[in-house]
Design a protein around this motif. Structure first.
Motif, mmCIF file in Angstrom:
data_model
loop_
_atom_site.group_PDB
_atom_site.id
_atom_site.type_symbol
_atom_site.label_atom_id
_atom_site.label_comp_id
_atom_site.label_asym_id
_atom_site.label_seq_id
_atom_site.Cartn_x
_atom_site.Cartn_y
_atom_site.Cartn_z
ATOM 1 N N GLY A 18 7.956 -18.592 -1.430
ATOM 2 C CA GLY A 18 7.087 -19.109 -2.475
ATOM 3 C C GLY A 18 5.792 -18.342 -2.629
ATOM 4 O O GLY A 18 5.074 -18.525 -3.603
ATOM 5 N N GLY A 19 5.471 -17.476 -1.669
ATOM 6 C CA GLY A 19 4.263 -16.669 -1.773
ATOM 7 C C GLY A 19 4.456 -15.526 -2.745
ATOM 8 O O GLY A 19 5.553 -15.268 -3.233
ATOM 9 N N SER A 20 3.381 -14.844 -3.027
ATOM 10 C CA SER A 20 3.435 -13.709 -3.940
ATOM 11 C C SER A 20 3.387 -12.406 -3.163
ATOM 12 O O SER A 20 2.779 -12.327 -2.097
ATOM 13 C CB SER A 20 2.246 -13.752 -4.907
ATOM 14 O OG SER A 20 2.337 -14.870 -5.744
ATOM 15 N N LEU A 21 4.003 -11.403 -3.732
ATOM 16 C CA LEU A 21 3.914 -10.069 -3.144
ATOM 17 C C LEU A 21 2.484 -9.566 -3.273
ATOM 18 O O LEU A 21 1.804 -9.869 -4.247
ATOM 19 C CB LEU A 21 4.848 -9.107 -3.873
ATOM 20 C CG LEU A 21 6.333 -9.350 -3.681
ATOM 21 C CD1 LEU A 21 7.139 -8.433 -4.585
ATOM 22 C CD2 LEU A 21 6.714 -9.105 -2.240
ATOM 23 N N THR A 22 2.057 -8.799 -2.289
ATOM 24 C CA THR A 22 0.699 -8.272 -2.331
ATOM 25 C C THR A 22 0.674 -6.759 -2.551
ATOM 26 O O THR A 22 -0.263 -6.239 -3.133
ATOM 27 C CB THR A 22 -0.053 -8.604 -1.031
ATOM 28 O OG1 THR A 22 0.681 -8.067 0.071
ATOM 29 C CG2 THR A 22 -0.214 -10.100 -0.873
ATOM 30 N N ALA A 23 1.701 -6.061 -2.079
ATOM 31 C CA ALA A 23 1.758 -4.610 -2.222
ATOM 32 C C ALA A 23 3.214 -4.192 -2.372
ATOM 33 O O ALA A 23 4.075 -4.636 -1.614
ATOM 34 C CB ALA A 23 1.132 -3.925 -1.008
ATOM 35 N N VAL A 24 3.483 -3.350 -3.362
ATOM 36 C CA VAL A 24 4.841 -2.884 -3.604
ATOM 37 C C VAL A 24 4.855 -1.366 -3.731
ATOM 38 O O VAL A 24 3.832 -0.743 -4.015
ATOM 39 C CB VAL A 24 5.458 -3.510 -4.875
ATOM 40 C CG1 VAL A 24 5.642 -5.008 -4.714
ATOM 41 C CG2 VAL A 24 4.655 -3.186 -6.116
ATOM 42 N N ARG A 25 6.033 -0.808 -3.502
ATOM 43 C CA ARG A 25 6.254 0.627 -3.683
ATOM 44 C C ARG A 25 7.383 0.806 -4.677
ATOM 45 O O ARG A 25 8.452 0.216 -4.521
ATOM 46 C CB ARG A 25 6.627 1.281 -2.358
ATOM 47 C CG ARG A 25 7.036 2.730 -2.500
ATOM 48 C CD ARG A 25 7.294 3.430 -1.160
ATOM 49 N NE ARG A 25 7.482 2.554 -0.030
ATOM 50 C CZ ARG A 25 8.642 2.431 0.649
ATOM 51 N NH1 ARG A 25 9.704 3.105 0.298
ATOM 52 N NH2 ARG A 25 8.712 1.612 1.674
ATOM 53 N N MET A 26 7.125 1.586 -5.722
ATOM 54 C CA MET A 26 8.186 1.976 -6.640
ATOM 55 C C MET A 26 8.649 3.342 -6.168
ATOM 56 O O MET A 26 7.918 4.331 -6.273
ATOM 57 C CB MET A 26 7.680 2.042 -8.077
ATOM 58 C CG MET A 26 8.751 2.462 -9.078
ATOM 59 S SD MET A 26 10.128 1.308 -9.238
ATOM 60 C CE MET A 26 9.348 -0.018 -10.142
ATOM 61 N N GLY A 27 9.851 3.392 -5.601
ATOM 62 C CA GLY A 27 10.405 4.647 -5.116
ATOM 63 C C GLY A 27 11.382 5.209 -6.128
ATOM 64 O O GLY A 27 12.129 4.466 -6.758
ATOM 65 N N ASP A 99 -1.104 -1.853 -5.021
ATOM 66 C CA ASP A 99 -1.729 -2.982 -4.343
ATOM 67 C C ASP A 99 -1.996 -4.042 -5.409
ATOM 68 O O ASP A 99 -2.985 -3.972 -6.142
ATOM 69 C CB ASP A 99 -3.027 -2.530 -3.668
ATOM 70 C CG ASP A 99 -3.686 -3.625 -2.848
ATOM 71 O OD1 ASP A 99 -3.412 -4.822 -3.100
ATOM 72 O OD2 ASP A 99 -4.496 -3.278 -1.970
ATOM 73 N N LEU A 100 -1.073 -4.991 -5.530
ATOM 74 C CA LEU A 100 -1.152 -5.990 -6.601
ATOM 75 C C LEU A 100 -2.421 -6.833 -6.529
ATOM 76 O O LEU A 100 -2.930 -7.283 -7.552
ATOM 77 C CB LEU A 100 0.090 -6.885 -6.561
ATOM 78 C CG LEU A 100 1.418 -6.172 -6.860
ATOM 79 C CD1 LEU A 100 2.589 -7.083 -6.533
ATOM 80 C CD2 LEU A 100 1.473 -5.694 -8.293
ATOM 81 N N GLN A 101 -2.950 -7.053 -5.329
ATOM 82 C CA GLN A 101 -4.158 -7.863 -5.184
ATOM 83 C C GLN A 101 -5.403 -7.131 -5.662
ATOM 84 O O GLN A 101 -6.373 -7.753 -6.054
ATOM 85 C CB GLN A 101 -4.333 -8.292 -3.730
ATOM 86 C CG GLN A 101 -3.284 -9.281 -3.276
ATOM 87 C CD GLN A 101 -3.510 -9.734 -1.846
ATOM 88 O OE1 GLN A 101 -3.794 -8.927 -0.967
ATOM 89 N NE2 GLN A 101 -3.383 -11.029 -1.635
ATOM 90 N N ARG A 102 -5.375 -5.795 -5.603
ATOM 91 C CA ARG A 102 -6.541 -5.011 -6.019
ATOM 92 C C ARG A 102 -6.518 -4.631 -7.492
ATOM 93 O O ARG A 102 -7.520 -4.144 -8.015
ATOM 94 C CB ARG A 102 -6.635 -3.724 -5.186
ATOM 95 C CG ARG A 102 -7.084 -3.981 -3.762
ATOM 96 C CD ARG A 102 -7.304 -2.701 -3.018
ATOM 97 N NE ARG A 102 -8.281 -1.846 -3.676
ATOM 98 C CZ ARG A 102 -8.445 -0.565 -3.394
ATOM 99 N NH1 ARG A 102 -7.703 0.015 -2.479
ATOM 100 N NH2 ARG A 102 -9.352 0.155 -4.023
ATOM 101 N N LEU A 103 -5.371 -4.824 -8.141
ATOM 102 C CA LEU A 103 -5.309 -4.481 -9.566
ATOM 103 C C LEU A 103 -6.323 -5.304 -10.342
ATOM 104 O O LEU A 103 -6.405 -6.521 -10.156
ATOM 105 C CB LEU A 103 -3.920 -4.782 -10.130
ATOM 106 C CG LEU A 103 -2.887 -3.685 -10.071
ATOM 107 C CD1 LEU A 103 -1.533 -4.221 -10.515
ATOM 108 C CD2 LEU A 103 -3.276 -2.490 -10.895
ATOM 109 N N PRO A 104 -7.094 -4.682 -11.200
ATOM 110 C CA PRO A 104 -8.033 -5.450 -12.016
ATOM 111 C C PRO A 104 -7.281 -6.479 -12.868
ATOM 112 O O PRO A 104 -6.146 -6.236 -13.288
ATOM 113 C CB PRO A 104 -8.686 -4.386 -12.906
ATOM 114 C CG PRO A 104 -8.498 -3.099 -12.173
ATOM 115 C CD PRO A 104 -7.197 -3.234 -11.439
#
Length: 192
Positions: A18-27, A99-104
């Motif tokens: 139920g939590g949200s992703l915080t950082a992802v990598r598009m490879g 870094d999804l949390q740092r995205l403006p």
């Protein structure tokens, strides 16, 4: 567990708990397709370039690619240019970390593209894919594999976009022509 996506399919980027992703990598990965010649089959190096275009209300506001490796706000980072492909033998040849949390908060979409800067077409490419990985634990969340090559020099692979307070990924797989992300903008805009 990885979701093998089809063109146009969207998935939520909520975690199973139920939590949200915080950082992802598009490879992104690819290999040169063998070409038959007079002396048997051979492969040629293929230089594809991954880019991430950041949008706010359907307007491009920043881009991350081999000549601009980090977004202006530092939330998106390209790991570096791969000039030949196939190095990972099925792994990522180029990757873009988000870094999804740092995205403006005004950034509502990130579109991932891959293009041939040298003008080689996707007829010369095989096993091309993009995959989304939870960067906090290395778990692959989704994979979109390109089916067949074509006489085009670029692919608009996928987009990650805000849905309410979370994020979703949509596999786009739209062929286009262009050496750089700027050349692809007329093909990207209708997909937003």
């Amino acid at each position: 567990m990885t979701v093998n996506m089809t063109k146009g399919q969207a998935i939520s980027l909520q975690k199973n708990d139920g939590g949200s992703l915080t950082a992802v990598r598009m490879g992104l990965g690819w290999q040169a397709a063998p070409r038959r010649g007079l002396f048997g089959s051979r492969t040629r190096e293929i230089d594809l370039d991954a880019s991430a275009v950041l949008f706010a209300d359907k307007q491009p506001v920043d881009v991350v690619f081999f000549r601009h490796l980090v977004s202006d706000d530092g939330s998106v980072r390209h790991t570096g240019d791969n000039l030949v492909g196939g190095v990972g033998q099925g792994g990522d040849d180029e990757a873009i970390l988000v870094d999804l949390q740092r995205l403006p908060v005004h950034i509502d979409q990130i579109v991932f593209t891959v293009n041939s800067f040298t003008g080689q077409t996707f007829q010369e490419v095989q096993n091309a894919f993009c995959r989304l990985v939870d960067e906090t634990n290395g778990q692959e969340l989704a994979r979109y594999t390109l089916a067949g090559g074509g006489a085009y020099t670029a692919q608009i692979m996928a987009k990650v976009h805000r849905v309410g307070t979370g994020w979703s990924m949509t596999a786009l797989g739209t062929p286009a022509n262009g050496r750089t992300f700027q050349d692809l903008m007329p093909s990207i805009l209708p997909l937003l």
